[in-house]
Design a protein around this motif. Structure first.
Motif, PDB file in Angstrom:
ATOM      1  N   GLN A 118       0.762  -1.412  -0.073  1.00  9.47           N
ATOM      2  CA  GLN A 118      -0.002  -0.148  -0.052  1.00  9.47           C
ATOM      3  C   GLN A 118       0.767   1.397  -0.106  1.00  9.47           C
ATOM      4  OE1 GLN A 118      -2.165  -1.195   3.740  1.00  9.47           O
ATOM      5  NE2 GLN A 118      -3.917  -1.203   2.330  1.00  9.47           N
ATOM      6  N   ILE A 119       1.892   1.354   0.663  1.00  8.03           N
ATOM      7  CA  ILE A 119       2.767   2.495   0.822  1.00  8.03           C
ATOM      8  C   ILE A 119       3.633   2.690  -0.581  1.00  8.03           C
ATOM      9  CG2 ILE A 119       4.959   3.222   1.902  1.00  8.03           C
ATOM     10  CD1 ILE A 119       4.240   1.660   4.591  1.00  8.03           C
ATOM     11  N   PHE A 120       3.991   1.528  -1.168  1.00 11.09           N
ATOM     12  CA  PHE A 120       4.871   1.754  -2.489  1.00 11.09           C
ATOM     13  C   PHE A 120       3.561   2.211  -3.530  1.00 11.09           C
ATOM     14  CE2 PHE A 120       8.404  -0.583  -1.075  1.00 11.09           C
ATOM     15  CZ  PHE A 120       9.366   0.121  -1.568  1.00 11.09           C
ATOM     16  N   THR A 121       2.394   1.977  -3.605  1.00  6.82           N
ATOM     17  CA  THR A 121       1.404   2.322  -4.322  1.00  6.82           C
ATOM     18  C   THR A 121       1.087   3.923  -4.408  1.00  6.82           C
ATOM     19  OG1 THR A 121       0.013   0.206  -3.972  1.00  6.82           O
ATOM     20  CG2 THR A 121      -1.139   2.062  -4.929  1.00  6.82           C
ATOM     21  N   ARG A 122       1.048   4.360  -3.049  1.00  9.77           N
ATOM     22  CA  ARG A 122       1.084   5.741  -2.842  1.00  9.77           C
ATOM     23  C   ARG A 122       2.288   6.401  -3.491  1.00  9.77           C
ATOM     24  NH1 ARG A 122      -0.822   4.411   2.717  1.00  9.77           N
ATOM     25  NH2 ARG A 122       1.383   4.988   3.419  1.00  9.77           N
ATOM     26  N   ILE A 123       3.482   5.754  -3.085  1.00  5.62           N
ATOM     27  CA  ILE A 123       4.704   6.651  -3.772  1.00  5.62           C
ATOM     28  C   ILE A 123       4.744   6.495  -5.049  1.00  5.62           C
ATOM     29  CG2 ILE A 123       7.149   6.086  -3.915  1.00  5.62           C
ATOM     30  CD1 ILE A 123       7.232   5.123  -1.151  1.00  5.62           C
ATOM     31  N   GLN A 124       4.260   5.546  -5.808  1.00  2.18           N
ATOM     32  CA  GLN A 124       4.211   5.295  -7.167  1.00  2.18           C
ATOM     33  C   GLN A 124       3.156   6.416  -7.926  1.00  2.18           C
ATOM     34  OE1 GLN A 124       1.741   4.443  -9.960  1.00  2.18           O
ATOM     35  NE2 GLN A 124       3.215   4.892 -11.212  1.00  2.18           N
ATOM     36  N   GLY A 125       2.110   6.751  -7.104  1.00  2.00           N
ATOM     37  CA  GLY A 125       1.105   7.899  -7.419  1.00  2.00           C
ATOM     38  C   GLY A 125       1.815   9.359  -7.164  1.00  2.00           C
ATOM     39  N   SER A 150       9.082 -10.921   4.724  1.00  4.22           N
ATOM     40  CA  SER A 150       7.441 -10.414   4.236  1.00  4.22           C
ATOM     41  C   SER A 150       7.574  -9.218   3.486  1.00  4.22           C
ATOM     42  CB  SER A 150       6.628 -10.328   5.533  1.00  4.22           C
ATOM     43  OG  SER A 150       7.243  -9.240   6.343  1.00  4.22           O
ATOM     44  N   GLY A 151       8.440  -8.406   3.526  1.00  9.37           N
ATOM     45  CA  GLY A 151       8.592  -7.063   2.668  1.00  9.37           C
ATOM     46  C   GLY A 151       8.793  -7.552   1.013  1.00  9.37           C
ATOM     47  N   SER A 152       8.883  -8.901   1.011  1.00  7.88           N
ATOM     48  CA  SER A 152       8.959  -9.383  -0.431  1.00  7.88           C
ATOM     49  C   SER A 152       7.547  -9.328  -1.228  1.00  7.88           C
ATOM     50  CB  SER A 152       9.517 -11.004  -0.593  1.00  7.88           C
ATOM     51  OG  SER A 152       8.688 -11.534   0.174  1.00  7.88           O
ATOM     52  N   GLU A 153       6.603  -8.932  -0.372  1.00  3.38           N
ATOM     53  CA  GLU A 153       5.414  -8.784  -0.965  1.00  3.38           C
ATOM     54  C   GLU A 153       5.135  -7.687  -2.139  1.00  3.38           C
ATOM     55  OE1 GLU A 153       2.542  -5.852   1.482  1.00  3.38           O
ATOM     56  OE2 GLU A 153       3.778  -6.879   2.733  1.00  3.38           O
ATOM     57  N   VAL A 154       6.151  -6.862  -1.903  1.00  6.11           N
ATOM     58  CA  VAL A 154       6.151  -5.762  -2.934  1.00  6.11           C
ATOM     59  C   VAL A 154       6.610  -6.270  -4.312  1.00  6.11           C
ATOM     60  CG1 VAL A 154       6.621  -3.995  -1.171  1.00  6.11           C
ATOM     61  CG2 VAL A 154       8.468  -5.057  -2.433  1.00  6.11           C
ATOM     62  N   GLU A 155       7.231  -7.457  -4.480  1.00  9.00           N
ATOM     63  CA  GLU A 155       7.602  -7.847  -5.722  1.00  9.00           C
ATOM     64  C   GLU A 155       6.378  -8.030  -6.619  1.00  9.00           C
ATOM     65  OE1 GLU A 155      11.824 -10.003  -5.096  1.00  9.00           O
ATOM     66  OE2 GLU A 155      10.129 -11.064  -4.341  1.00  9.00           O
ATOM     67  N   LYS A 156       5.248  -8.273  -5.985  1.00  6.85           N
ATOM     68  CA  LYS A 156       3.992  -8.492  -6.752  1.00  6.85           C
ATOM     69  C   LYS A 156       3.837  -7.239  -7.587  1.00  6.85           C
ATOM     70  CE  LYS A 156       2.268 -11.769  -3.447  1.00  6.85           C
ATOM     71  NZ  LYS A 156       1.025 -12.353  -2.561  1.00  6.85           N
ATOM     72  N   GLU A 215      11.308   0.486 -11.145  1.00  9.05           N
ATOM     73  CA  GLU A 215      12.338   1.551 -11.144  1.00  9.05           C
ATOM     74  C   GLU A 215      12.587   1.815  -9.713  1.00  9.05           C
ATOM     75  OE1 GLU A 215      12.688   4.103 -14.840  1.00  9.05           O
ATOM     76  OE2 GLU A 215      10.589   4.386 -13.666  1.00  9.05           O
ATOM     77  N   MET A 216      12.151   0.788  -8.622  1.00 10.94           N
ATOM     78  CA  MET A 216      12.017   1.072  -7.340  1.00 10.94           C
ATOM     79  C   MET A 216      12.784  -0.333  -6.642  1.00 10.94           C
ATOM     80  SD  MET A 216       8.213   2.497  -6.397  1.00 10.94           S
ATOM     81  CE  MET A 216       7.513   3.838  -7.271  1.00 10.94           C
ATOM     82  N   LEU A 217      13.632  -0.024  -5.565  1.00 10.02           N
ATOM     83  CA  LEU A 217      14.136  -1.050  -4.789  1.00 10.02           C
ATOM     84  C   LEU A 217      14.145  -1.001  -3.601  1.00 10.02           C
ATOM     85  CD1 LEU A 217      16.294  -3.512  -4.635  1.00 10.02           C
ATOM     86  CD2 LEU A 217      17.979  -1.686  -5.073  1.00 10.02           C
ATOM     87  N   LEU A 218      13.553  -1.926  -2.817  1.00 10.36           N
ATOM     88  CA  LEU A 218      13.358  -1.921  -1.260  1.00 10.36           C
ATOM     89  C   LEU A 218      14.533  -2.726  -0.563  1.00 10.36           C
ATOM     90  CD1 LEU A 218      11.897  -1.414   1.553  1.00 10.36           C
ATOM     91  CD2 LEU A 218      10.374  -3.465   0.644  1.00 10.36           C
ATOM     92  N   PHE A 219      15.099  -2.300   0.325  1.00  7.45           N
ATOM     93  CA  PHE A 219      16.114  -3.048   1.279  1.00  7.45           C
ATOM     94  C   PHE A 219      15.172  -3.188   2.603  1.00  7.45           C
ATOM     95  CE2 PHE A 219      18.985  -0.801  -1.646  1.00  7.45           C
ATOM     96  CZ  PHE A 219      20.119  -1.772  -1.738  1.00  7.45           C
ATOM     97  N   ASP A 220      15.077  -4.542   3.121  1.00  8.41           N
ATOM     98  CA  ASP A 220      14.312  -4.859   4.175  1.00  8.41           C
ATOM     99  C   ASP A 220      15.048  -6.207   4.872  1.00  8.41           C
ATOM    100  OD1 ASP A 220      12.401  -5.346   6.159  1.00  8.41           O
ATOM    101  OD2 ASP A 220      10.674  -4.818   4.389  1.00  8.41           O
ATOM    102  N   GLY A 242       6.154  -5.177  -8.815  1.00 11.91           N
ATOM    103  CA  GLY A 242       6.998  -4.968  -9.520  1.00 11.91           C
ATOM    104  C   GLY A 242       8.277  -4.464  -9.156  1.00 11.91           C
ATOM    105  N   VAL A 243       8.274  -4.169  -7.759  1.00  9.54           N
ATOM    106  CA  VAL A 243       9.253  -3.408  -6.941  1.00  9.54           C
ATOM    107  C   VAL A 243      10.309  -4.483  -6.483  1.00  9.54           C
ATOM    108  CG1 VAL A 243       9.853  -2.328  -4.727  1.00  9.54           C
ATOM    109  CG2 VAL A 243       7.642  -1.961  -5.804  1.00  9.54           C
TER     110      VAL A 243
END
Length: 440
Positions: free
Chosen positions: A124-131, A148-154, A139-144, A156-157
């Motif tokens: 949800q947070i990345f969806t806001r950032i993308q908007g 469970s943070g790997s959910e963002v890969e769905k 074009e985004m990369l998360l270090f965690d 495309g992050v």
């Protein structure tokens, strides 16, 4: 397509430890404004002035990495599920890094997207950032440090799991930039953390080292390791090869070796007893699917709630203990594996009314090779980290049952002492004669 936004979790990623609002600012003479209880002790350490036992330490490579991100023209995002934005923002204000002009600056002022929310998922947070940014997810990369943070890969992050003991390090940062900027594919896909991991269902539970989720297969669950990162697989395969052959392996004091040894034992044992679904141990990438164990935990049954010295309680757990030994013996004779941590927390039971009639063993991480020669049980040469291996011991069936009944009775009543359900003195008197427990 290059990277444009680099995002970070904060706890155990940028700094060691967790800024927990339930602990920080709760000491004597604490400031009512929770974030005002944080003080910078050194460049890399923040302490709670109300309770000096509470502190966090920024990992040493973080300031260099932040400076490098800015000089490459990328933006920084904080994407955290910490429940206190006030504490995290103050810590990011106190910790400093150099800006593009090499001037020491509060990290918070170098962050473009400051998203600390205990309510929202990271997706949800990345969806806001993308908007807000218009930047593509790819074009985004998360270090965690939490898998469970790997959910963002769905979305495309890109996702990079960090070892929470080591935190964000320069080498992993560089590796992520190269690997996630399409400069080349890994030679072996199994070197990619969580490669080919199936979709995760509802979280069922978890501990220090792993979390367990529902699977799309109704009779299976998925276990995901918390600290699996790129680079561990090579050493894991070396350790697994030794343990698979039943040879003694002593990992020493290395955290990584101890962690990998624990995984290697569990995979070998689950594979041996036919409960490992996928992947093959040689293709392990940080997750595995295993058989879902049925039954109910004994402490959820009415009779277990009786006093530890009451007759109904003792009869209940005596029956349960013998059922557990039955299953240990079956596993030894059928698969050559002895469960070595068979207390009540590691077993479920099929019930007939208020009585258990069959045990189902859980958690095969602590188990060793053992053979039955027709007369005796003979333990193999495995070396365990978390329990006494007692390698080479031999038992007749009667000795084996008495060995395990003794261990389980003492373990259960020591637990009751620790819960203050009974006194230590009474427990010692009670355990002085176990002959009744041996009788089936």
């Amino acid at each position: 397509m290059g990277l444009k936004i680099i995002a970070f979790e904060v706890d155990d990623t940028l700094w060691s430890g967790r800024l927990d609002e339930a602990r920080f600012g709760k000491g004597r003479n604490a400031n009512p404004v929770i974030e005002d209880n944080l003080e910078l002790v050194s460049d890399l350490m923040i302490r709670d002035i109300s309770d000096r036992q509470n502190s966090i330490n920024m990992f040493s490579d973080v300031p260099i990495i932040i400076n490098d991100i800015l000089k490459k023209g990328m933006k920084i995002a904080i994407v955290s599920r910490n429940s206190s934005k006030a504490l995290c923002d103050r810590a990011l204000f106190l910790f400093k890094a150099r800006n593009t002009n090499d001037v020491l600056t509060p990290i918070i002022s170098l962050v473009t997207f400051d998203e600390v929310s205990g309510r929202d998922s990271k997706s949800q947070i990345f969806t806001r950032i993308q908007g807000w940014s218009g930047v593509a997810y790819e074009e985004m990369l998360l270090f965690d440090s939490d898998s469970s943070g790997s959910e963002v890969e769905k979305l495309g992050v890109k996702f990079k799991l960090i070892n929470r003991y080591r935190g964000l390090a320069w080498e992993e940062y560089q590796e992520a930039l190269k690997g996630e900027s399409n400069t080349g594919k890994p030679k072996d896909p199994y070197d990619i953390p969580f490669y080919d991991q199936p979709p995760l269902g509802r979280l069922l539970g978890g501990g220090k080292f792993a979390k367990v989720y529902e699977s799309q297969e109704q009779d299976a669950v998925i276990k995901v390791m918390n600290y699996w990162v790129t680079g561990l697989r090579k050493r894991f395969l070396e350790i697994y090869g030794i343990i698979k052959e039943g040879k003694p392996f002593k990992p020493g004091s290395s955290n990584d070796d101890q962690y990998l040894t624990m995984i290697a034992f569990e995979l070998r044992n689950l594979n041996a007893i036919k409960e490992l679904r996928a992947p093959k141990p040689e293709n392990f990438t940080g997750w595995f699917t295993m058989l879902k164990i049925g039954g109910i935990a004994l402490w959820k049954t009415p009779l277990y709630k009786r006093h530890p010295f009451s007759v109904p309680f003792q009869r209940l757990i005596k029956t349960a203990f013998h059922l557990i030994v039955d299953e240990i013996e079956v596993a030894v004779k059928k698969y050559g594996i002895e469960h070595r941590d068979a207390h009540l927390a590691n077993a479920n039971f099929t019930m007939d009314g208020d009585q258990p009639v069959k045990a189902h063993l859980l958690d095969w991480g602590i188990a060793v090779q053992m053979k039955w020669d027709g007369k005796r049980y003979i333990r193999g040469d495995d070396v365990l980290l978390w329990a006494d291996s007692e390698a080479g011991m031999k038992y007749t069936p009667e000795e084996f049952r008495q060995y395990w009944i003794t261990w389980m009775v003492k373990t259960e009543y020591e637990a009751n002492v620790s819960r203050k359900a009974i006194t230590e003195e009474d427990s010692k008197k009670f355990l002085s004669d176990l002959s009744w427990w041996f009788q089936r």
